[in-house]
Write a protein that holds these residues in place. Structure first.
Motif, PDB file in Angstrom:
ATOM      1  N   ILE A   1       0.897  -1.468   0.429  1.00 43.43           N
ATOM      2  CA  ILE A   1      -0.214  -0.079   0.045  1.00 43.43           C
ATOM      3  C   ILE A   1       1.132   1.387   0.164  1.00 43.43           C
ATOM      4  O   ILE A   1       1.989   1.099   0.782  1.00 43.43           O
ATOM      5  CB  ILE A   1      -0.757   0.118   1.183  1.00 43.43           C
ATOM      6  N   CYS A   2       0.299   1.899  -0.859  1.00 39.57           N
ATOM      7  CA  CYS A   2       1.605   3.329  -1.014  1.00 39.57           C
ATOM      8  C   CYS A   2       1.333   3.858   0.232  1.00 39.57           C
ATOM      9  O   CYS A   2       0.333   4.282   1.361  1.00 39.57           O
ATOM     10  CB  CYS A   2       0.879   4.172  -2.534  1.00 39.57           C
ATOM     11  N   THR A   3       2.300   4.647   0.754  1.00 41.40           N
ATOM     12  CA  THR A   3       2.046   5.237   2.393  1.00 41.40           C
ATOM     13  C   THR A   3       2.571   7.126   2.106  1.00 41.40           C
ATOM     14  O   THR A   3       2.259   7.779   2.397  1.00 41.40           O
ATOM     15  CB  THR A   3       3.313   5.422   3.156  1.00 41.40           C
ATOM     16  N   HIS A   4       2.206   7.085   0.728  1.00 37.39           N
ATOM     17  CA  HIS A   4       2.075   9.116   0.190  1.00 37.39           C
ATOM     18  C   HIS A   4       3.619   9.859   0.681  1.00 37.39           C
ATOM     19  O   HIS A   4       2.872  10.735   1.178  1.00 37.39           O
ATOM     20  CB  HIS A   4       0.906   9.396   0.025  1.00 37.39           C
ATOM     21  N   GLU A   5       4.581   9.387   0.833  1.00 39.67           N
ATOM     22  CA  GLU A   5       5.877  10.317   1.492  1.00 39.67           C
ATOM     23  C   GLU A   5       6.393  11.313   1.102  1.00 39.67           C
ATOM     24  O   GLU A   5       6.892  12.511   1.743  1.00 39.67           O
ATOM     25  CB  GLU A   5       6.775   9.411   1.845  1.00 39.67           C
TER      26      GLU A   5
ATOM     27  N   LYS B   1      -0.513  16.154  -4.251  1.00 37.99           N
ATOM     28  CA  LYS B   1      -0.593  15.012  -4.697  1.00 37.99           C
ATOM     29  C   LYS B   1       0.745  14.427  -4.489  1.00 37.99           C
ATOM     30  O   LYS B   1       1.933  14.427  -4.489  1.00 37.99           O
ATOM     31  CB  LYS B   1      -0.641  15.707  -6.119  1.00 37.99           C
ATOM     32  N   CYS B   2       0.205  12.753  -4.089  1.00 45.01           N
ATOM     33  CA  CYS B   2       1.515  11.960  -3.985  1.00 45.01           C
ATOM     34  C   CYS B   2       2.178  11.713  -4.939  1.00 45.01           C
ATOM     35  O   CYS B   2       1.590  11.996  -6.815  1.00 45.01           O
ATOM     36  CB  CYS B   2       0.833  10.637  -3.638  1.00 45.01           C
ATOM     37  N   LEU B   3       3.529  11.869  -5.196  1.00 43.46           N
ATOM     38  CA  LEU B   3       4.566  11.292  -7.197  1.00 43.46           C
ATOM     39  C   LEU B   3       4.673  10.020  -6.916  1.00 43.46           C
ATOM     40  O   LEU B   3       4.872   9.708  -7.909  1.00 43.46           O
ATOM     41  CB  LEU B   3       5.939  12.000  -5.845  1.00 43.46           C
ATOM     42  N   SER B   4       4.416   9.148  -6.120  1.00 40.36           N
ATOM     43  CA  SER B   4       4.522   7.748  -6.459  1.00 40.36           C
ATOM     44  C   SER B   4       2.544   7.401  -7.492  1.00 40.36           C
ATOM     45  O   SER B   4       2.666   6.529  -8.337  1.00 40.36           O
ATOM     46  CB  SER B   4       4.357   7.278  -5.391  1.00 40.36           C
ATOM     47  N   CYS B   5       1.903   7.191  -6.207  1.00 40.34           N
ATOM     48  CA  CYS B   5       0.644   6.862  -6.310  1.00 40.34           C
ATOM     49  C   CYS B   5      -0.358   7.886  -7.463  1.00 40.34           C
ATOM     50  O   CYS B   5      -1.240   7.754  -8.099  1.00 40.34           O
ATOM     51  CB  CYS B   5      -0.096   5.752  -5.846  1.00 40.34           C
ATOM     52  N   TYR B   6       0.280   9.372  -7.405  1.00 40.83           N
ATOM     53  CA  TYR B   6      -1.265  10.681  -7.984  1.00 40.83           C
ATOM     54  C   TYR B   6      -1.921  10.714  -7.297  1.00 40.83           C
ATOM     55  O   TYR B   6      -2.738  11.486  -8.331  1.00 40.83           O
ATOM     56  CB  TYR B   6      -0.750  10.094  -9.976  1.00 40.83           C
TER      57      TYR B   6
HETATM   58 ZN   LIG Z   1       0.907   7.488  -3.021  1.00 42.67          ZN
END
Ligand SMILES: [Zn+2]
Length: 306
Positions: A2-6, A21-26
């Protein structure tokens, strides 16, 4: 995982909130400066508080039921052989009610965290409804179709929902969802005035890119994506533009909830009438584009690791 949106960037700041805006999952998340979270049960209790009376007034109620019937028929045509459905955040239950009554569904199950709407579904429509969050319910069976309409924008961890939905769906089952589209034409044009920013209720925002990425991550194959909704698109566009022009906060939308008379409403309704047709036309033109007001996606559950 699960993305942690760090890692994130701030894309909008308004009313004490930062949209990050999370740069991993957008996926975009609204963060409050005070860091307090919404009491979701209380929010929906307020939303559905007039359940026993006629929530919308007679004509509006008729319109809402027509939209629920249209939704039920849409679900039926997406998966004509489906006999069991789980509708997450099932409102007062009218979609499920119509699917059972007119479209041959044998098992119709819903979830609804508002006690008032839950009681309405059970008592008035005699439906099987759970008044708990999806993540807190253990079901005995799986479903041939799962739907979640205008709910994911209200939850803090949409990824956990998608993961759970995958577990609850039959192999090759259909999963349909709809959320506001963060890169819609009026969202880009009106910014913080966009109706669906609605920070009293919405905490998570999606674009076509971030939502399809999330669905692919959990092995859902996107069959169809549309950005037009007869129910939401035109109203969202019109209200957002009026918000921008008058620098007010969704006055008509709020007025529809209480219908208390205030002379201000005359100007707003006047603007509403003028903008209605142009906005409908723009939204129809954008039907197959990425810029309509909603993201409506139909997917199929695929095997893992293929
Ligand atoms: Zn994310």
């Amino acid at each position: 995982m699960i993305c942690t949106h760090e890692n994130y960037e701030t894309v909008l700041e308004t009313k004490g909130y930062k949209l990050q805006k999370c740069l991993s999952c957008y996926i975009i998340f609204a963060k409050n400066d005070k860091n307090d979270t919404l009491d979701r049960v209380q929010v929906y209790e307020n939303y559905y508080k007039k359940e026993k009376a006629n929530r919308f007034g007679f004509l509006l109620e008729l319109l809402v039921r027509m939209f629920r019937f249209l939704r039920a028929s849409k679900i039926f045509f997406s998966a004509p052989r489906s006999k069991s459905i789980l509708d997450i955040g099932s409102g007062r239950g009218y979609t499920l009610y119509y699917l059972k009554k007119y479209f041959g569904f044998k098992k119709t199950v819903g979830t609804q965290i508002s006690e008032n709407a839950y009681q309405y579904s059970k008592q008035e429509l005699v439906l099987e409804i759970y008044n708990r969050d999806l993540l807190d319910i253990s079901f005995q069976n799986s479903f041939s179709i799962i739907t979640i309409w205008h709910v994911l924008e209200h939850v803090e961890s949409p990824e956990r929902y998608i993961e759970r939905i995958y577990q609850l769906l039959d192999q090759d089952g259909i999963f349909e969802l709809e959320v506001p589209n963060y890169i819609s034409w009026t969202s880009r044009w009106t910014g913080r005035h966009w109706l669906a920013i609605d920070l009293d209720h919405h905490i998570t925002f999606f674009t076509p890119e971030s939502l399809t990425l999330l669905l692919k991550k959990y092995n859902f194959q996107v069959i169809k994506m549309r950005t037009f909704s007869l129910e939401y698109s035109t109203f969202t566009s019109v209200q957002s533009i009026i918000n921008l022009l008058t620098n007010t906060d969704s006055y008509i939308f709020k007025w529809l909830g209480n219908m208390d008379f205030n002379p201000k409403i005359i100007l707003h309704i006047f603007l509403f009438i003028i903008l209605l047709l142009p906005c409908l036309i723009v939204n129809l033109i954008l039907y197959f584009s990425n810029s309509g007001e909603v993201l409506t996606i139909t997917t199929k559950k695929c095997k893992k690791y293929d």
